[in-house]
Design a protein around this motif. Structure first.
Motif, mmCIF file in Angstrom:
data_model
loop_
_atom_site.group_PDB
_atom_site.id
_atom_site.type_symbol
_atom_site.label_atom_id
_atom_site.label_comp_id
_atom_site.label_asym_id
_atom_site.label_seq_id
_atom_site.Cartn_x
_atom_site.Cartn_y
_atom_site.Cartn_z
ATOM 1 N N MET A 96 0.840 -1.205 0.000
ATOM 2 C CA MET A 96 0.000 0.000 0.000
ATOM 3 C C MET A 96 0.871 1.249 0.000
ATOM 4 O O MET A 96 1.812 1.360 0.766
ATOM 5 N N THR A 97 0.542 2.209 -0.872
ATOM 6 C CA THR A 97 1.310 3.447 -0.950
ATOM 7 C C THR A 97 0.667 4.508 -0.063
ATOM 8 O O THR A 97 -0.524 4.711 -0.129
ATOM 9 N N ALA A 98 1.470 5.187 0.726
ATOM 10 C CA ALA A 98 0.934 6.307 1.511
ATOM 11 C C ALA A 98 0.841 7.522 0.589
ATOM 12 O O ALA A 98 1.701 7.704 -0.275
ATOM 13 N N PRO A 99 -0.193 8.348 0.754
ATOM 14 C CA PRO A 99 -0.294 9.541 -0.090
ATOM 15 C C PRO A 99 0.904 10.455 0.166
ATOM 16 O O PRO A 99 1.391 10.538 1.288
ATOM 17 N N THR A 100 1.382 11.130 -0.871
ATOM 18 C CA THR A 100 2.525 12.025 -0.688
ATOM 19 C C THR A 100 2.057 13.354 -0.114
ATOM 20 O O THR A 100 0.898 13.718 -0.240
ATOM 21 N N ASP A 101 3.012 14.074 0.529
ATOM 22 C CA ASP A 101 2.596 15.249 1.289
ATOM 23 C C ASP A 101 2.161 16.428 0.415
ATOM 24 O O ASP A 101 1.631 17.406 0.911
ATOM 25 N N ASN A 102 2.391 16.334 -0.902
ATOM 26 C CA ASN A 102 1.925 17.441 -1.750
ATOM 27 C C ASN A 102 0.503 17.235 -2.276
ATOM 28 O O ASN A 102 -0.017 18.043 -3.027
ATOM 29 N N LEU A 103 -0.106 16.139 -1.841
ATOM 30 C CA LEU A 103 -1.467 15.842 -2.286
ATOM 31 C C LEU A 103 -2.473 16.651 -1.472
ATOM 32 O O LEU A 103 -2.573 16.497 -0.266
ATOM 33 N N ARG A 104 -3.217 17.527 -2.136
ATOM 34 C CA ARG A 104 -4.172 18.405 -1.440
ATOM 35 C C ARG A 104 -5.496 18.459 -2.202
ATOM 36 O O ARG A 104 -5.529 18.268 -3.404
ATOM 37 N N ILE A 105 -6.550 18.811 -1.454
ATOM 38 C CA ILE A 105 -7.831 19.063 -2.114
ATOM 39 C C ILE A 105 -7.802 20.480 -2.706
ATOM 40 O O ILE A 105 -6.859 21.238 -2.476
ATOM 41 N N ASN A 106 -8.847 20.827 -3.449
ATOM 42 C CA ASN A 106 -8.967 22.168 -4.012
ATOM 43 C C ASN A 106 -9.790 23.034 -3.054
ATOM 44 O O ASN A 106 -11.015 22.974 -3.038
ATOM 45 N N GLY A 107 -9.078 23.833 -2.233
ATOM 46 C CA GLY A 107 -9.723 24.596 -1.165
ATOM 47 C C GLY A 107 -10.710 25.633 -1.673
ATOM 48 O O GLY A 107 -11.736 25.891 -1.041
ATOM 49 N N GLU A 108 -10.390 26.208 -2.814
ATOM 50 C CA GLU A 108 -11.272 27.235 -3.371
ATOM 51 C C GLU A 108 -12.602 26.624 -3.825
ATOM 52 O O GLU A 108 -13.673 27.172 -3.576
ATOM 53 N N ARG A 109 -12.505 25.472 -4.471
ATOM 54 C CA ARG A 109 -13.727 24.799 -4.937
ATOM 55 C C ARG A 109 -14.586 24.359 -3.751
ATOM 56 O O ARG A 109 -15.810 24.489 -3.783
ATOM 57 N N LEU A 110 -13.925 23.873 -2.698
ATOM 58 C CA LEU A 110 -14.664 23.474 -1.497
ATOM 59 C C LEU A 110 -15.418 24.672 -0.923
ATOM 60 O O LEU A 110 -16.608 24.592 -0.601
ATOM 61 N N TRP A 111 -14.721 25.803 -0.789
ATOM 62 C CA TRP A 111 -15.338 26.999 -0.193
ATOM 63 C C TRP A 111 -16.497 27.493 -1.062
ATOM 64 O O TRP A 111 -17.563 27.846 -0.550
ATOM 65 N N ASP A 112 -16.296 27.498 -2.387
ATOM 66 C CA ASP A 112 -17.371 27.924 -3.303
ATOM 67 C C ASP A 112 -18.608 27.049 -3.126
ATOM 68 O O ASP A 112 -19.736 27.541 -3.116
ATOM 69 N N SER A 113 -18.396 25.747 -3.000
ATOM 70 C CA SER A 113 -19.537 24.836 -2.832
ATOM 71 C C SER A 113 -20.256 25.101 -1.506
ATOM 72 O O SER A 113 -21.488 25.089 -1.439
ATOM 73 N N LEU A 114 -19.475 25.352 -0.445
ATOM 74 C CA LEU A 114 -20.080 25.673 0.855
ATOM 75 C C LEU A 114 -20.958 26.916 0.737
ATOM 76 O O LEU A 114 -22.081 26.959 1.256
ATOM 77 N N MET A 115 -20.454 27.921 0.047
ATOM 78 C CA MET A 115 -21.205 29.181 -0.083
ATOM 79 C C MET A 115 -22.439 28.995 -0.980
ATOM 80 O O MET A 115 -23.476 29.609 -0.744
ATOM 81 N N GLU A 116 -22.327 28.155 -2.012
ATOM 82 C CA GLU A 116 -23.482 27.858 -2.878
ATOM 83 C C GLU A 116 -24.584 27.178 -2.079
ATOM 84 O O GLU A 116 -25.756 27.543 -2.174
ATOM 85 N N MET A 117 -24.198 26.156 -1.305
ATOM 86 C CA MET A 117 -25.185 25.412 -0.518
ATOM 87 C C MET A 117 -25.850 26.344 0.504
ATOM 88 O O MET A 117 -27.045 26.229 0.779
#
Ligand code: ZN
Length: 416
Positions: free
Chosen positions: A1-22
């Motif tokens: 099993m491979t551990a995720p590398t530390d540069n792997l991130r979600i898209n924070g802007e898209r998350l925030w936009d979705s929160l504000m839309e909802m």
């Protein structure tokens, strides 16, 4: 099993936009939300969420309680899914983030995996539990309670809102009665990301709460019987003062909680005096003691102490005392492997973190009855929640979602 590398991130802007839309659906009066369960606003929020999930390539299943399960397939048809979610329903004067952050971050995890072309062995199921809040139909965590076999479907369908409408009728009215038997799904694991709803992380300047336990609780309803009498003309020596007995019992509850540190809490938030008149000593006092601890033995020990000492305190004043338990949850210990994964993810990503105990109930507490489960928490401003002023920063939101991404990936197992 491979551990995720530390540069792997979600898209924070898209998350925030979705929160504000909802948050535009079921707006509150002061900038928060009123998207109570099984209302038209709930239906509208579900539709928006369904559309987003469809666009992300997820397949929907809905159970008979109206809980939404959105599946991203894994590569191994025999592997049980990793469930990730929370709730989209809110309090009548709720915030934009309680529950919503967990559901939309789970969706953001999937969106990010799609962007990066990452496949997993286990399917990932983004979950929106129905009626977590319990504000309209008590009790809270109703759908996950049925899912975990703690409550029956009949009981849940019969729950009534203040207008007398039942859960079953209203679920049908908004068109979200699914065909799946509740609890038929089997989970490889369950992860939930939630705002803390308390002040500890912000005060400790930590970005991530690694949730090790959910507190258990007892609600004890105490009825004290004294003697109604004139507050002016009754000499002190001749009073049978139920109010005084109550105040001494509250002091005792405080002492019992302090003796059970760390982690225990106890207090009284609801009191009814009869007749509740300025110049009448109360003949009857009814109040509820709320005690909580993540440790079962401590919790039960606190209850036993209170049940033993309260009648003695009352008897010294000639006051009658009876105690009835009116609410209970067992403490939950989250799965140590999953907890370690959350802690390691925060470490790997360079986010400050601390272990924390959930003071509130969550769907994860019921899910833990049927699968290995845990939670991730982020701070909220001034610890405020169940309040339209509830707030978090985009940075807090995305840090927790990054941790969720890593913990989910390790659990669902990256392929290739
Ligand atoms: Zn919540």
């Amino acid at each position: 099993m491979t551990a995720p590398t530390d540069n792997l991130r979600i898209n924070g802007e898209r998350l925030w936009d979705s929160l504000m839309e909802m948050a535009k659906i079921g707006p509150g009066l002061r900038g928060g939300n009123n998207r109570q369960t099984l209302t038209d606003a709930d239906a509208e929020g579900r539709k928006l969420f369904e559309g987003w999930c469809e666009a992300a390539g997820l397949t929907m299943g809905v159970d008979k309680m109206g809980t939404m399960f959105m599946t991203r397939p894994g590569t191994d048809p025999a592997a049980l899914p990793v469930y990730v979610g929370s709730h989209l329903d809110t309090q009548p004067t709720g915030g934009k983030f309680d529950g919503v952050l967990g559901v939309l971050s789970a969706l953001e995890v999937v969106r990010s995996l799609n962007d990066l072309g990452i496949k997993t062995k286990h399917p990932i199921v983004v979950t929106n539990w129905a009626n977590e809040e319990g504000a309209r139909f008590a009790p809270a965590m109703l759908a996950s309670g049925v899912f975990a076999g703690q409550l029956t479907l009949d009981y849940a369908y019969g729950r009534k809102d203040p207008e007398g409408k039942t859960y079953g009728e209203e679920l049908k009215r908004i068109g979200w009665v699914g065909d799946e038997e509740v609890g038929a799904r089997k989970m490889h694991a369950y992860l939930e990301y939630h705002i803390e709803q308390g002040p500890i992380l912000e005060a400790s300047e930590k970005q991530i709460g690694v949730v090790t336990h959910c507190q258990g609780l007892w609600w004890l309803e105490v009825t004290l019987t004294g003697k109604e009498a004139h507050t002016g003309s009754t000499p002190m020596a001749m009073r049978v003062n139920a109010g005084l007995a109550m105040s001494r019992i509250i002091e005792m509850v405080q002492a019992v909680a302090m003796e059970n540190q760390p982690g225990a809490v106890g207090g009284v938030g609801q009191v009814f005096f009869t007749p509740n008149s300025r110049n009448v000593l109360p003949g009857k006092v009814v109040f509820t003691i709320d005690i909580r601890s993540p440790d079962q033995a401590k919790l039960d020990g606190m209850r036993a102490r209170i049940e033993e000492e309260a009648p003695l305190i009352a008897a010294e004043l000639g006051v009658g005392c009876s105690i009835e338990p009116v609410g209970h949850f067992d403490p939950v210990t989250f799965d140590p492997t999953l907890v370690a994964r959350v802690r390691n993810a925060a470490e790997r990503l360079g986010y400050s973190h601390m272990d924390i105990i959930s003071g509130a109930g969550h769907d994860a507490c019921w899910a833990a009855k049927v699968a290995p489960a845990t939670m991730v928490m982020c701070p909220c401003v001034d610890g405020l929640s169940h309040n339209e002023d509830e707030n978090i920063t985009p940075q807090w939101a995305s840090a927790g979602a990054d941790v969720l991404l890593h913990a989910v990936l390790e659990t669902a197992e990256i392929v290739g």
